[in-house]
Each structure stands twice: as C-alpha cells, then as structure tokens.
Scaffold this motif. Sequence first.
Motif, mmCIF file in Angstrom:
data_model
loop_
_atom_site.group_PDB
_atom_site.id
_atom_site.type_symbol
_atom_site.label_atom_id
_atom_site.label_comp_id
_atom_site.label_asym_id
_atom_site.label_seq_id
_atom_site.Cartn_x
_atom_site.Cartn_y
_atom_site.Cartn_z
ATOM 1 N N ASP A 7 -7.496 -0.397 1.064
ATOM 2 C CA ASP A 7 -7.711 1.040 0.828
ATOM 3 C C ASP A 7 -6.587 1.844 1.474
ATOM 4 O O ASP A 7 -6.056 2.777 0.879
ATOM 5 C CB ASP A 7 -9.046 1.508 1.435
ATOM 6 C CG ASP A 7 -10.232 0.956 0.663
ATOM 7 O OD1 ASP A 7 -10.008 0.420 -0.442
ATOM 8 O OD2 ASP A 7 -11.356 1.042 1.186
ATOM 9 N N GLY A 8 -6.258 1.467 2.713
ATOM 10 C CA GLY A 8 -5.201 2.179 3.436
ATOM 11 C C GLY A 8 -3.879 2.090 2.705
ATOM 12 O O GLY A 8 -3.178 3.090 2.548
ATOM 13 N N ASN A 9 -3.542 0.923 2.210
ATOM 14 C CA ASN A 9 -2.278 0.753 1.482
ATOM 15 C C ASN A 9 -2.263 1.587 0.206
ATOM 16 O O ASN A 9 -1.270 2.216 -0.139
ATOM 17 C CB ASN A 9 -2.052 -0.720 1.136
ATOM 18 C CG ASN A 9 -1.584 -1.499 2.352
ATOM 19 O OD1 ASN A 9 -1.078 -0.913 3.310
ATOM 20 N ND2 ASN A 9 -1.773 -2.804 2.305
ATOM 21 N N ARG A 10 -3.410 1.595 -0.525
ATOM 22 C CA ARG A 10 -3.489 2.372 -1.776
ATOM 23 C C ARG A 10 -3.326 3.861 -1.490
ATOM 24 O O ARG A 10 -2.574 4.563 -2.135
ATOM 25 C CB ARG A 10 -4.840 2.129 -2.459
ATOM 26 C CG ARG A 10 -4.724 1.174 -3.664
ATOM 27 C CD ARG A 10 -5.936 1.288 -4.556
ATOM 28 N NE ARG A 10 -7.187 1.112 -3.848
ATOM 29 C CZ ARG A 10 -7.712 -0.077 -3.560
ATOM 30 N NH1 ARG A 10 -7.101 -1.184 -3.923
ATOM 31 N NH2 ARG A 10 -8.858 -0.173 -2.913
ATOM 32 N N ARG A 11 -4.061 4.305 -0.417
ATOM 33 C CA ARG A 11 -4.046 5.721 -0.058
ATOM 34 C C ARG A 11 -2.617 6.189 0.233
ATOM 35 O O ARG A 11 -2.224 7.276 -0.135
ATOM 36 C CB ARG A 11 -4.930 5.918 1.181
ATOM 37 C CG ARG A 11 -5.355 7.337 1.419
ATOM 38 C CD ARG A 11 -6.376 7.432 2.541
ATOM 39 N NE ARG A 11 -6.001 6.740 3.750
ATOM 40 C CZ ARG A 11 -6.723 5.781 4.324
ATOM 41 N NH1 ARG A 11 -7.853 5.386 3.786
ATOM 42 N NH2 ARG A 11 -6.322 5.197 5.428
ATOM 43 N N GLU A 12 -1.842 5.349 0.879
ATOM 44 C CA GLU A 12 -0.482 5.748 1.257
ATOM 45 C C GLU A 12 0.533 5.382 0.180
ATOM 46 O O GLU A 12 1.732 5.603 0.364
ATOM 47 C CB GLU A 12 -0.084 5.096 2.597
ATOM 48 C CG GLU A 12 -1.070 5.268 3.741
ATOM 49 C CD GLU A 12 -1.508 6.714 3.984
ATOM 50 O OE1 GLU A 12 -0.807 7.641 3.534
ATOM 51 O OE2 GLU A 12 -2.570 6.918 4.594
ATOM 52 N N GLY A 13 0.088 4.813 -0.935
ATOM 53 C CA GLY A 13 0.977 4.483 -2.043
ATOM 54 C C GLY A 13 1.996 3.407 -1.709
ATOM 55 O O GLY A 13 3.109 3.406 -2.232
ATOM 56 N N ARG A 14 1.597 2.484 -0.838
ATOM 57 C CA ARG A 14 2.551 1.439 -0.452
ATOM 58 C C ARG A 14 2.492 0.275 -1.432
ATOM 59 O O ARG A 14 1.413 -0.105 -1.872
ATOM 60 C CB ARG A 14 2.217 0.898 0.941
ATOM 61 C CG ARG A 14 2.345 1.923 2.019
ATOM 62 C CD ARG A 14 2.127 1.274 3.369
ATOM 63 N NE ARG A 14 2.221 2.289 4.405
ATOM 64 C CZ ARG A 14 1.189 2.742 5.105
ATOM 65 N NH1 ARG A 14 -0.023 2.265 4.911
ATOM 66 N NH2 ARG A 14 1.365 3.663 6.011
ATOM 67 N N THR A 15 3.644 -0.275 -1.739
ATOM 68 C CA THR A 15 3.668 -1.415 -2.650
ATOM 69 C C THR A 15 4.094 -2.688 -1.941
ATOM 70 O O THR A 15 3.899 -3.782 -2.459
ATOM 71 C CB THR A 15 4.636 -1.146 -3.821
ATOM 72 O OG1 THR A 15 5.890 -0.753 -3.261
ATOM 73 C CG2 THR A 15 4.105 -0.041 -4.735
ATOM 74 N N ALA A 16 4.667 -2.561 -0.745
ATOM 75 C CA ALA A 16 5.135 -3.748 -0.020
ATOM 76 C C ALA A 16 4.392 -3.877 1.308
ATOM 77 O O ALA A 16 3.950 -2.879 1.877
ATOM 78 C CB ALA A 16 6.627 -3.633 0.242
#
Length: 172
Positions: A7-16
């Motif tokens: 969820d945290g990665n999605r929220r911040e738009g991270r792909t790596a």
Amino acid sequence: MHSSEADGNRREGRTASKRVADSRTEVTRNVTEGDMNGQGRLFGGRLMEWIDEAAGIAARRHCGGNVTTACVDQLVFHHPAFRNDVVVIDARVTHIGRTSLEVRVDSYVEDIARSSRNLINRAYLTEVFVDDGGTPRPIPYGLDLSSDAERDEWRGAERRRQVRRQRLEEGF
Ligand SMILES: CC(C)(COP(=O)(O)OP(=O)(O)OC[C@H]1O[C@@H](n2cnc3c(N)ncnc32)[C@H](O)[C@@H]1OP(=O)(O)O)[C@@H](O)C(=O)NCCC(=O)NCCS
C-alpha cells in the motif's frame, strides 16, 4: 510483499524497491582512550556518533542520495564498553515513508574470546531524504520485506511513526 508495505509503495507511486539487505550496514570500532569518559567507559556521545553514522550510511544506500537525521529513539545503555573493546554497530532499514525512512541500529560489545555479542543499545533513527538545499524529497525506492522479522519491524515502525507524530503535535 506485505500488504501495508505494498500500500505504501502504491501510495507514493514507487515502481522500484530495494531489499533490507541491500543497504544493511555494519560498522566495527575499537574503543580507544579518546572514546572514554571519566569513569573509564565508552562515552555515550561517541556511541551516538557511531550510531548516527551507520544509520546515515544505510539510509543513503537505500535512497541513493543525501539524508539528514530528524529524530533518534532512543539511547538506553544496557551494557558498558571499556578500553580496547570491539563495538559493532548494525544498521538496517525498517520502514519507508514518503520522504523519511526508519533505520534500526543495534550496538553490541563483542566478546572476541567467546565469539559472542552483548547488546549495548537499540535505537530507531528517522532519516529524511533531502536535496542539495536540505529540502525533503520523495524516496524513490520501496522496501522489499523478505522475512517475518522484517514484516514485524515494518508493523512496529508504523506504530512508532504514530507515536512520533503524536509527540510532535503535543510539542514533546
Ligand atoms: C528533518 C527536516 C529536513 C524535516 O524538514 P520539514 O520541513 O519538517 O519537513 P516535513 O515536515 O515535510 O517532514 C519530512 C519528513 O520528516 C519527518 N519528520 C520531520 N520531523 C520529524 C521528527 N521530529 N520526528 C520524526 N520524523 C520527522 C516527517 O514525518 C516527514 O516524513 P514522511 O515524508 O515520510 O511522512 C528538518 O527539520 C531539518 O533539516 N532538521 C535538521 C536536521 C539536522 O540538521 N540533522 C542533523 C543533526 S544536528
């Protein structure tokens, strides 16, 4: 990947993402005369310097750029260290926010004869990824959690973030 971390990665738009092991940092120091206080023990301020240094290196390895220390929780000394002792500082990333990350730093005094370690201190530092002007910027990499221990640390870090936020709100 653990759901709250995903969820945290999605929220911040991270792909790596990077693994905890990619940035884990171990620093080994020999306690010398200049590191000691008036009672012949390792000076707490010197240990703090080593903790901050190790946390900063782990955070820079994860973020791929400069960081600054926002907060240190906490300095409780469980075990003393004396002259010529070997002190091991082990720093690992436990959680990624938007611009900040948490680094756990365990400090040990090593008993070389017995090949064992005694914990001196466990600290959690909040490091902030900053640009050249010192302004916070988004951390480009998420954190891949590869063990139950790492997932537990992530959950614990989310609780610690809330406590820090509340402390800030209360001006503590
Ligand atoms: C740390 C610093 C860059 C934060 O700047 P800021 O303008 O307050 O930035 P923000 O409010 O946007 O916070 C940025 C991040 O830091 C976190 N943060 C800020 N102050 C914090 C504190 N006291 N404790 C924990 N986290 C903190 C925020 O939660 C945020 O994290 P997130 O993006 O993951 O949610 C700024 O306060 C600073 O430069 N402090 C001095 C740092 C320093 O010199 N350290 C060396 C030791 S002397």
